[in-house]
Design a protein around this motif. Structure first.
Motif, mmCIF file in Angstrom:
data_model
loop_
_atom_site.group_PDB
_atom_site.id
_atom_site.type_symbol
_atom_site.label_atom_id
_atom_site.label_comp_id
_atom_site.label_asym_id
_atom_site.label_seq_id
_atom_site.Cartn_x
_atom_site.Cartn_y
_atom_site.Cartn_z
ATOM 1 N N GLY A 118 0.804 -1.213 0.000
ATOM 2 C CA GLY A 118 0.000 0.000 0.000
ATOM 3 C C GLY A 118 0.839 1.266 0.000
ATOM 4 O O GLY A 118 0.483 2.263 -0.643
ATOM 5 N N CYS A 119 1.952 1.238 0.699
ATOM 6 C CA CYS A 119 2.785 2.439 0.843
ATOM 7 C C CYS A 119 3.291 2.978 -0.486
ATOM 8 O O CYS A 119 3.457 4.195 -0.644
ATOM 9 C CB CYS A 119 3.979 2.139 1.752
ATOM 10 N N VAL A 120 3.547 2.094 -1.456
ATOM 11 C CA VAL A 120 4.146 2.568 -2.715
ATOM 12 C C VAL A 120 3.183 3.445 -3.518
ATOM 13 O O VAL A 120 3.602 4.143 -4.444
ATOM 14 C CB VAL A 120 4.642 1.388 -3.582
ATOM 15 N N LEU A 121 1.898 3.446 -3.177
ATOM 16 C CA LEU A 121 0.908 4.236 -3.902
ATOM 17 C C LEU A 121 0.586 5.555 -3.220
ATOM 18 O O LEU A 121 -0.216 6.348 -3.736
ATOM 19 C CB LEU A 121 -0.388 3.435 -4.069
ATOM 20 N N THR A 122 1.200 5.818 -2.077
ATOM 21 C CA THR A 122 0.777 6.970 -1.274
ATOM 22 C C THR A 122 1.124 8.315 -1.907
ATOM 23 O O THR A 122 0.537 9.334 -1.537
ATOM 24 C CB THR A 122 1.365 6.886 0.145
ATOM 25 N N GLY A 123 2.040 8.335 -2.856
ATOM 26 C CA GLY A 123 2.335 9.587 -3.537
ATOM 27 C C GLY A 123 1.250 10.018 -4.507
ATOM 28 O O GLY A 123 1.283 11.129 -5.036
ATOM 29 N N LEU A 124 0.254 9.148 -4.724
ATOM 30 C CA LEU A 124 -0.802 9.419 -5.701
ATOM 31 C C LEU A 124 -2.121 9.844 -5.068
ATOM 32 O O LEU A 124 -3.073 10.154 -5.796
ATOM 33 C CB LEU A 124 -1.061 8.159 -6.539
ATOM 34 N N VAL A 125 -2.203 9.868 -3.725
ATOM 35 C CA VAL A 125 -3.514 9.983 -3.087
ATOM 36 C C VAL A 125 -3.594 11.162 -2.119
ATOM 37 O O VAL A 125 -2.591 11.820 -1.812
ATOM 38 C CB VAL A 125 -3.873 8.667 -2.359
ATOM 39 N N LEU A 159 -0.886 -2.120 14.484
ATOM 40 C CA LEU A 159 -1.891 -2.612 15.419
ATOM 41 C C LEU A 159 -1.658 -4.047 15.856
ATOM 42 O O LEU A 159 -2.343 -4.545 16.745
ATOM 43 C CB LEU A 159 -3.289 -2.492 14.793
ATOM 44 N N ILE A 160 -0.681 -4.747 15.212
ATOM 45 C CA ILE A 160 -0.441 -6.147 15.558
ATOM 46 C C ILE A 160 0.843 -6.297 16.369
ATOM 47 O O ILE A 160 1.739 -5.450 16.312
ATOM 48 C CB ILE A 160 -0.389 -7.039 14.306
ATOM 49 N N SER A 161 0.914 -7.398 17.122
ATOM 50 C CA SER A 161 2.042 -7.614 18.037
ATOM 51 C C SER A 161 3.096 -8.555 17.468
ATOM 52 O O SER A 161 4.181 -8.679 18.041
ATOM 53 C CB SER A 161 1.535 -8.178 19.373
ATOM 54 N N ASN A 162 2.804 -9.231 16.364
ATOM 55 C CA ASN A 162 3.731 -10.252 15.845
ATOM 56 C C ASN A 162 4.011 -10.053 14.363
ATOM 57 O O ASN A 162 3.942 -10.982 13.564
ATOM 58 C CB ASN A 162 3.182 -11.658 16.097
ATOM 59 N N ASP A 163 4.338 -8.832 13.989
ATOM 60 C CA ASP A 163 4.683 -8.545 12.594
ATOM 61 C C ASP A 163 5.876 -9.409 12.187
ATOM 62 O O ASP A 163 6.898 -9.444 12.872
ATOM 63 C CB ASP A 163 5.019 -7.057 12.450
ATOM 64 N N TYR A 164 5.753 -10.101 11.055
ATOM 65 C CA TYR A 164 6.796 -11.055 10.663
ATOM 66 C C TYR A 164 7.619 -10.592 9.467
ATOM 67 O O TYR A 164 8.368 -11.369 8.887
ATOM 68 C CB TYR A 164 6.172 -12.426 10.353
ATOM 69 N N ALA A 165 7.475 -9.321 9.093
ATOM 70 C CA ALA A 165 8.172 -8.845 7.890
ATOM 71 C C ALA A 165 8.764 -7.462 8.115
ATOM 72 O O ALA A 165 8.422 -6.751 9.059
ATOM 73 C CB ALA A 165 7.215 -8.833 6.700
ATOM 74 N N MET A 166 9.647 -7.082 7.207
ATOM 75 C CA MET A 166 10.242 -5.743 7.171
ATOM 76 C C MET A 166 10.057 -5.178 5.769
ATOM 77 O O MET A 166 9.966 -5.914 4.791
ATOM 78 C CB MET A 166 11.739 -5.808 7.506
ATOM 79 N N GLY A 167 10.009 -3.843 5.688
ATOM 80 C CA GLY A 167 9.837 -3.179 4.406
ATOM 81 C C GLY A 167 9.505 -1.729 4.638
ATOM 82 O O GLY A 167 10.043 -1.092 5.545
ATOM 83 N N SER A 168 8.603 -1.162 3.844
ATOM 84 C CA SER A 168 8.104 0.176 4.124
ATOM 85 C C SER A 168 7.257 0.121 5.394
ATOM 86 O O SER A 168 6.655 -0.901 5.706
ATOM 87 C CB SER A 168 7.267 0.686 2.950
ATOM 88 N N PHE A 169 7.212 1.238 6.106
ATOM 89 C CA PHE A 169 6.459 1.220 7.361
ATOM 90 C C PHE A 169 5.952 2.615 7.685
ATOM 91 O O PHE A 169 6.294 3.600 7.010
ATOM 92 C CB PHE A 169 7.322 0.685 8.508
ATOM 93 N N VAL A 170 5.124 2.689 8.709
ATOM 94 C CA VAL A 170 4.536 3.950 9.144
ATOM 95 C C VAL A 170 4.963 4.207 10.584
ATOM 96 O O VAL A 170 4.743 3.374 11.460
ATOM 97 C CB VAL A 170 2.999 3.918 9.047
ATOM 98 N N GLU A 171 5.592 5.352 10.810
ATOM 99 C CA GLU A 171 6.063 5.699 12.151
ATOM 100 C C GLU A 171 5.374 6.984 12.599
ATOM 101 O O GLU A 171 5.594 8.052 12.008
ATOM 102 C CB GLU A 171 7.578 5.880 12.166
#
Length: 331
Positions: A284-291, A301-313
């Motif tokens: 979803g993050c890769v489209l945020t420049g268009l919206v 919102l989750i406690s067991n994120d199993y991946a890394m990549g783009s994120f929201v801080e």
């Protein structure tokens, strides 16, 4: 190309309450496509009000695994045309489409943004969701948060609560998850001051939007009503804004087309999410420049994120600079 898939569970940090019910966990399906030591990832989740059955998705993947693995590496739009012929549910289609964009970019050593020449600067901040609870607890959560934009969940209309939220003078949106009745909608679109809400999302059940007037004070935003490209023309007299979610529309490939058409029809556009790990959020993050709006707090919102990549801080979109969608699994 090799296809691997795995059922996983996403545990929420706290009970999540919306008009559809209360949730502590979501089942998810991780898709992995691999070729020449490159790995691409996609994800879809089981949402009960969409009647998602991940077991049926696994059955479909096993049925078409040989056909998928036999495909030569091609442009993602070509791969998507092949996937459409398999008659897959949009949620599963999205997971496969995103996984393929991820591996294709990694093989090309280019990011999705580079491959599609998309903007990546000046990204609008994401909202964070405030679960249904006592209004004073919701207000306290807003006032003590490090985030700047909020989506407040509600069940039905409480006019006093509405006025309390409007008095905060913050970037607040309202999401009733289809729990407003016709009278509620009339009041909201005729009540001066309601235009201070960033948007009001999916006020009525699916296909019951005829009471809405886009010329009123409420910035009505279609979520469940906005499923695909064809829905945009039909919704135009009623909604000012649309929430495009990759799982709803079938992935990044159709989302790009939906955004283009929504712009032509003068909609305000949001990229939204469900309860997802960083696999789904990175897509979803890769489209945020268009919206105009983003709501990509799922992994927060989750406690067991199993991946890394783009994120929201704290609401700010942090785009990965790695190829593809920049997704890696945690070890």
């Amino acid at each position: 190309m090799k296809l691997r898939f795995e059922l996983k569970k996403l545990y929420l940090k706290e009970t999540f309450s919306i008009a559809y019910g209360n949730y502590d966990m979501r089942d998810s399906l991780l898709i992995e496509l691999s070729y020449q030591n490159c790995h691409g990832y996609g994800e879809c989740v089981a949402i009960d009000y969409y009647k998602i059955d991940l077991g049926s998705f696994v059955f479909k993947l096993k049925r078409f695994q040989e056909e998928i693995e036999a495909r030569k590496i091609e442009h993602p739009e070509e791969f998507y045309r092949f996937l459409v012929l398999l008659d897959l549910h949009p949620f599963l289609l999205s997971a496969l489409d995103c996984a393929y964009w991820d591996i294709f970019g990694k093989l090309e050593r280019k990011s999705f943004i580079e491959l599609n020449n998309l903007p990546s600067a000046g990204l609008v901040e994401s909202s964070i969701t405030i679960s249904i609870r006592d209004i004073y607890k919701q207000i306290e959560e807003i006032e003590t948060s490090k985030w700047n934009r909020f989506k407040v969940k509600c069940k039905g209309l409480n006019k006093n609560d509405i006025k309390k939220l409007l008095a905060l003078n913050s970037h607040i949106a309202l999401d009733s998850n289809a729990s407003f009745n016709n009278e509620d909608c009339v009041w909201l679109q005729e009540e001066q001051g309601v235009d201070k809400f960033s948007y009001l999302e999916q006020p009525r059940p699916i296909d019951h939007y005829q009471i809405l007037k886009k010329e009123g004070f409420a910035n009505w935003m279609a979520d469940e009503d906005c499923q695909d490209l064809d829905s945009l023309d039909e919704l135009r007299p009623y909604y000012k804004s649309v929430n495009i979610k990759l799982m709803k529309c079938g992935g990044l490939t159709p989302a790009l087309k939906m955004i283009k058409k929504a712009r032509e029809l003068n909609y305000k556009i949001m990229i939204g999410c469900m309860t997802e790990s960083t696999v789904g959020i990175s897509a979803g993050c890769v489209l945020t420049g268009l919206v105009d709006y983003t709501d990509l707090d799922g992994a927060n919102l989750i406690s067991n994120d199993y991946a890394m990549g783009s994120f929201v801080e704290n609401g700010k979109i942090q785009l990965s600079e790695k190829p593809g969608l920049g997704i890696e699994l945690k070890k």
